[in-house]
Design a protein around this motif. Structure first.
Motif, PDB file in Angstrom:
ATOM      1  N   LEU A 120       0.830  -1.206   0.000  1.00 24.06           N
ATOM      2  CA  LEU A 120       0.000   0.000   0.000  1.00 24.06           C
ATOM      3  C   LEU A 120       0.863   1.254   0.000  1.00 24.06           C
ATOM      4  O   LEU A 120       1.796   1.381   0.778  1.00 24.06           O
ATOM      5  CB  LEU A 120      -0.917   0.008   1.230  1.00 24.06           C
ATOM      6  CG  LEU A 120      -1.791   1.239   1.426  1.00 24.06           C
ATOM      7  CD1 LEU A 120      -2.787   1.365   0.285  1.00 24.06           C
ATOM      8  CD2 LEU A 120      -2.505   1.163   2.764  1.00 24.06           C
ATOM      9  N   ILE A 180       0.137   5.441   0.209  1.00 19.22           N
ATOM     10  CA  ILE A 180      -0.960   6.333   0.593  1.00 19.22           C
ATOM     11  C   ILE A 180      -0.705   7.746   0.066  1.00 19.22           C
ATOM     12  O   ILE A 180       0.387   8.288   0.227  1.00 19.22           O
ATOM     13  CB  ILE A 180      -1.122   6.382   2.121  1.00 19.22           C
ATOM     14  CG1 ILE A 180      -1.354   4.954   2.661  1.00 19.22           C
ATOM     15  CG2 ILE A 180      -2.275   7.291   2.512  1.00 19.22           C
ATOM     16  CD1 ILE A 180      -1.391   4.887   4.158  1.00 19.22           C
ATOM     17  N   HIS A 212      -0.863  -1.055  -4.441  1.00 21.40           N
ATOM     18  CA  HIS A 212      -2.110  -0.294  -4.403  1.00 21.40           C
ATOM     19  C   HIS A 212      -1.837   1.081  -3.808  1.00 21.40           C
ATOM     20  O   HIS A 212      -1.071   1.219  -2.856  1.00 21.40           O
ATOM     21  CB  HIS A 212      -3.150  -1.031  -3.557  1.00 21.40           C
ATOM     22  CG  HIS A 212      -4.482  -0.358  -3.527  1.00 21.40           C
ATOM     23  ND1 HIS A 212      -5.297  -0.263  -4.632  1.00 21.40           N
ATOM     24  CD2 HIS A 212      -5.142   0.266  -2.515  1.00 21.40           C
ATOM     25  CE1 HIS A 212      -6.401   0.379  -4.308  1.00 21.40           C
ATOM     26  NE2 HIS A 212      -6.335   0.712  -3.029  1.00 21.40           N
ATOM     27  N   VAL A 213      -2.477   2.110  -4.384  1.00 26.86           N
ATOM     28  CA  VAL A 213      -2.294   3.479  -3.916  1.00 26.86           C
ATOM     29  C   VAL A 213      -3.663   4.091  -3.640  1.00 26.86           C
ATOM     30  O   VAL A 213      -4.643   3.765  -4.308  1.00 26.86           O
ATOM     31  CB  VAL A 213      -1.513   4.312  -4.960  1.00 26.86           C
ATOM     32  CG1 VAL A 213      -2.309   4.483  -6.222  1.00 26.86           C
ATOM     33  CG2 VAL A 213      -1.104   5.662  -4.387  1.00 26.86           C
ATOM     34  N   LYS A 214      -3.740   4.955  -2.620  1.00 25.02           N
ATOM     35  CA  LYS A 214      -4.993   5.623  -2.273  1.00 25.02           C
ATOM     36  C   LYS A 214      -4.836   7.131  -2.416  1.00 25.02           C
ATOM     37  O   LYS A 214      -3.788   7.685  -2.095  1.00 25.02           O
ATOM     38  CB  LYS A 214      -5.404   5.286  -0.842  1.00 25.02           C
ATOM     39  CG  LYS A 214      -5.919   3.876  -0.654  1.00 25.02           C
ATOM     40  CD  LYS A 214      -6.420   3.672   0.764  1.00 25.02           C
ATOM     41  CE  LYS A 214      -6.990   2.271   0.937  1.00 25.02           C
ATOM     42  NZ  LYS A 214      -7.496   2.070   2.324  1.00 25.02           N
ATOM     43  N   GLY A 215      -5.888   7.785  -2.865  1.00 24.25           N
ATOM     44  CA  GLY A 215      -5.880   9.238  -2.989  1.00 24.25           C
ATOM     45  C   GLY A 215      -7.293   9.769  -3.041  1.00 24.25           C
ATOM     46  O   GLY A 215      -8.258   9.056  -2.751  1.00 24.25           O
ATOM     47  N   PRO A 246     -10.894  10.994  -4.508  1.00 27.07           N
ATOM     48  CA  PRO A 246     -11.734  10.424  -5.567  1.00 27.07           C
ATOM     49  C   PRO A 246     -11.448  11.087  -6.912  1.00 27.07           C
ATOM     50  O   PRO A 246     -11.334  12.306  -7.008  1.00 27.07           O
ATOM     51  CB  PRO A 246     -13.155  10.719  -5.085  1.00 27.07           C
ATOM     52  CG  PRO A 246     -13.038  10.837  -3.599  1.00 27.07           C
ATOM     53  CD  PRO A 246     -11.699  11.466  -3.354  1.00 27.07           C
ATOM     54  N   TYR A 287      -8.012   3.887 -13.132  1.00 30.28           N
ATOM     55  CA  TYR A 287      -7.303   5.023 -12.536  1.00 30.28           C
ATOM     56  C   TYR A 287      -5.873   4.663 -12.145  1.00 30.28           C
ATOM     57  O   TYR A 287      -5.177   5.470 -11.530  1.00 30.28           O
ATOM     58  CB  TYR A 287      -8.066   5.527 -11.310  1.00 30.28           C
ATOM     59  CG  TYR A 287      -9.403   6.142 -11.666  1.00 30.28           C
ATOM     60  CD1 TYR A 287      -9.484   7.421 -12.205  1.00 30.28           C
ATOM     61  CD2 TYR A 287     -10.572   5.425 -11.472  1.00 30.28           C
ATOM     62  CE1 TYR A 287     -10.707   7.975 -12.540  1.00 30.28           C
ATOM     63  CE2 TYR A 287     -11.804   5.968 -11.804  1.00 30.28           C
ATOM     64  CZ  TYR A 287     -11.868   7.246 -12.339  1.00 30.28           C
ATOM     65  OH  TYR A 287     -13.082   7.796 -12.673  1.00 30.28           O
ATOM     66  N   ASP A 341      -4.855   2.877  -9.829  1.00 30.31           N
ATOM     67  CA  ASP A 341      -4.563   2.862  -8.392  1.00 30.31           C
ATOM     68  C   ASP A 341      -4.099   1.483  -7.919  1.00 30.31           C
ATOM     69  O   ASP A 341      -3.619   1.339  -6.799  1.00 30.31           O
ATOM     70  CB  ASP A 341      -5.771   3.321  -7.580  1.00 30.31           C
ATOM     71  CG  ASP A 341      -6.990   2.435  -7.788  1.00 30.31           C
ATOM     72  OD1 ASP A 341      -6.964   1.607  -8.721  1.00 30.31           O
ATOM     73  OD2 ASP A 341      -7.952   2.583  -7.021  1.00 30.31           O
ATOM     74  N   THR A 342      -4.243   0.472  -8.779  1.00 28.29           N
ATOM     75  CA  THR A 342      -3.738  -0.866  -8.461  1.00 28.29           C
ATOM     76  C   THR A 342      -3.041  -1.430  -9.695  1.00 28.29           C
ATOM     77  O   THR A 342      -3.614  -1.437 -10.787  1.00 28.29           O
ATOM     78  CB  THR A 342      -4.874  -1.810  -8.048  1.00 28.29           C
ATOM     79  OG1 THR A 342      -5.532  -1.286  -6.889  1.00 28.29           O
ATOM     80  CG2 THR A 342      -4.335  -3.201  -7.723  1.00 28.29           C
TER      81      THR A 342
END
Length: 348
Positions: free
Chosen positions: A8, A10, A39-42, A44, A63, A65-66
């Motif tokens: 992950l 972030i 996996h990355v989170k940001g 929406p 996107y 994100d993965t």
């Protein structure tokens, strides 16, 4: 055994400024599988851009994100990511990926063995640790039953590997030549070994043919003039072998008398309720048995061959006789053989 790991990264938003933070700048992993997932989170709607050095991206989503990366092998590689949101870009952050060499372990092919056998599995020395299914930590494990056998090894880098082998245990072919016996006169005995066409058994008898080879038929015939020890080996299609032996004794009056029971218990429990004389009737098929009480009164007399064993009842009244000693006379009805006498006890 392959295993997909997810890592992950972030992204957080501070007003209009977007920054990328990784949970670790360096990733150390065992190269159990060449494919790893990140996996990355940001915010929406944020889209992400990846750069891979030392591998290729094998899958990604809308996107980005993965992603899944297939690394080229052990060693040091690099993964970079930055985010894009409404025309703004985050700083690029790097992740150093260090893949360590996993151990290699193999128990070999699955094992088939016969009931009563054992098989010893082994692993090479040089591992930091070895653990078998039963918790033992040696280089060997001996299996004596059916089931899966597995081992887990760890190398000096802390990487693990496992392997499993299946153990199949085949039953032995059943073989029973019967109890030891005695043959007299013109008596003949057929010894029959196990025979199952499905398992294609091979027979090897202790007797040989005219050319000196062991007899290989399912059964043989033994005559009274050939006493001895006879054995057979039966091997089935699974290469499992079983044996049995029978002793055929020479006709002998002393041996016959020793085989006569001295007590029986006619109490109706289904055990030892009659006075069985199996060995004697085989030796003397025309024998007649007489039994007398302590006062000399005949309480039992058999037909020729003793077809029905005495059940402890008086031949006249049909009542069970009391516990006591009874005198017997056995007439072999064979030329040259004397009568056999002795006592038998009725107990409850």
């Amino acid at each position: 055994m392959s295993m997909l790991r997810t890592y992950l990264i972030i992204l957080v938003s501070l007003g209009m400024y977007l920054a990328v933070f990784a949970d670790s700048r360096v990733q150390e992993a065992c190269a159990v599988s060449p494919v790893m997932e990140y996996h990355v989170k940001g915010a929406p709607g944020m889209k992400f851009h990846w750069e891979v050095l030392g591998g290729i991206v094998v899958s990604e989503d809308k996107y980005n994100d993965t992603i899944r990366v297939q690394w080229n092998g052990i060693g040091e590689h690099r993964l970079s990511v930055y985010g894009e949101y409404e025309g703004c870009f985050t700083d690029k952050r790097d992740l150093v990926v260090r893949l360590k060499n996993p151990p290699i372990v193999s128990l070999g092919a699955d094992v088939e063995m016969c009931q009563g056998q054992r098989y010893t599995f082994s692993v090479d020395s040089g591992y930091a640790s070895v653990t078998w299914l039963d918790g033992s930590t040696g280089l060997w494990y001996t299996a004596d039953r059916a089931g899966d056998v597995w081992v887990k090894v760890t190398n000096s880098l802390g990487c693990e590997a496992t392997d499993t082998a299946k153990v199949v245990v085949h039953d032995l072919p059943p073989v029973n030549l019967g109890p030891d016996t005695m043959l007299c006169g013109n008596a003949r005995l057929t010894l029959t070994a196990y025979n199952d066409a499905q398992l294609a058994p091979v027979f090897q008898w202790s007797l040989t043919d005219e050319y000196g080879y062991p007899l290989s038929s399912p059964d043989i015939t033994v005559t009274a003039d050939a006493p001895g020890i006879y054995w057979v080996k039966v091997t089935d299609a699974n290469n499992c072998a079983n044996y049995d032996t029978v002793v055929v004794k020479e006709c002998n009056i002393k041996i016959t008398k020793e085989g006569i029971p001295t007590v029986f218990t006619p109490n109706g429990d289904g055990k030892n309720d009659t006075w069985r004389l199996d060995a004697l009737t085989r030796a003397y098929p025309n024998a007649i048995v007489e039994v007398y009480d302590r006062w000399g009164r005949q309480v039992f007399r058999s037909e020729r061959g003793y077809p029905e064993p005495w059940n402890g009842r008086d031949k006249t009244t049909g009542r069970l006789l009391p516990m006591n000693n009874y005198f017997y006379i056995i007439y072999p009805n064979k030329r040259g053989e004397d009568v056999i006498t002795g006592t038998v006890t009725i107990a409850r």
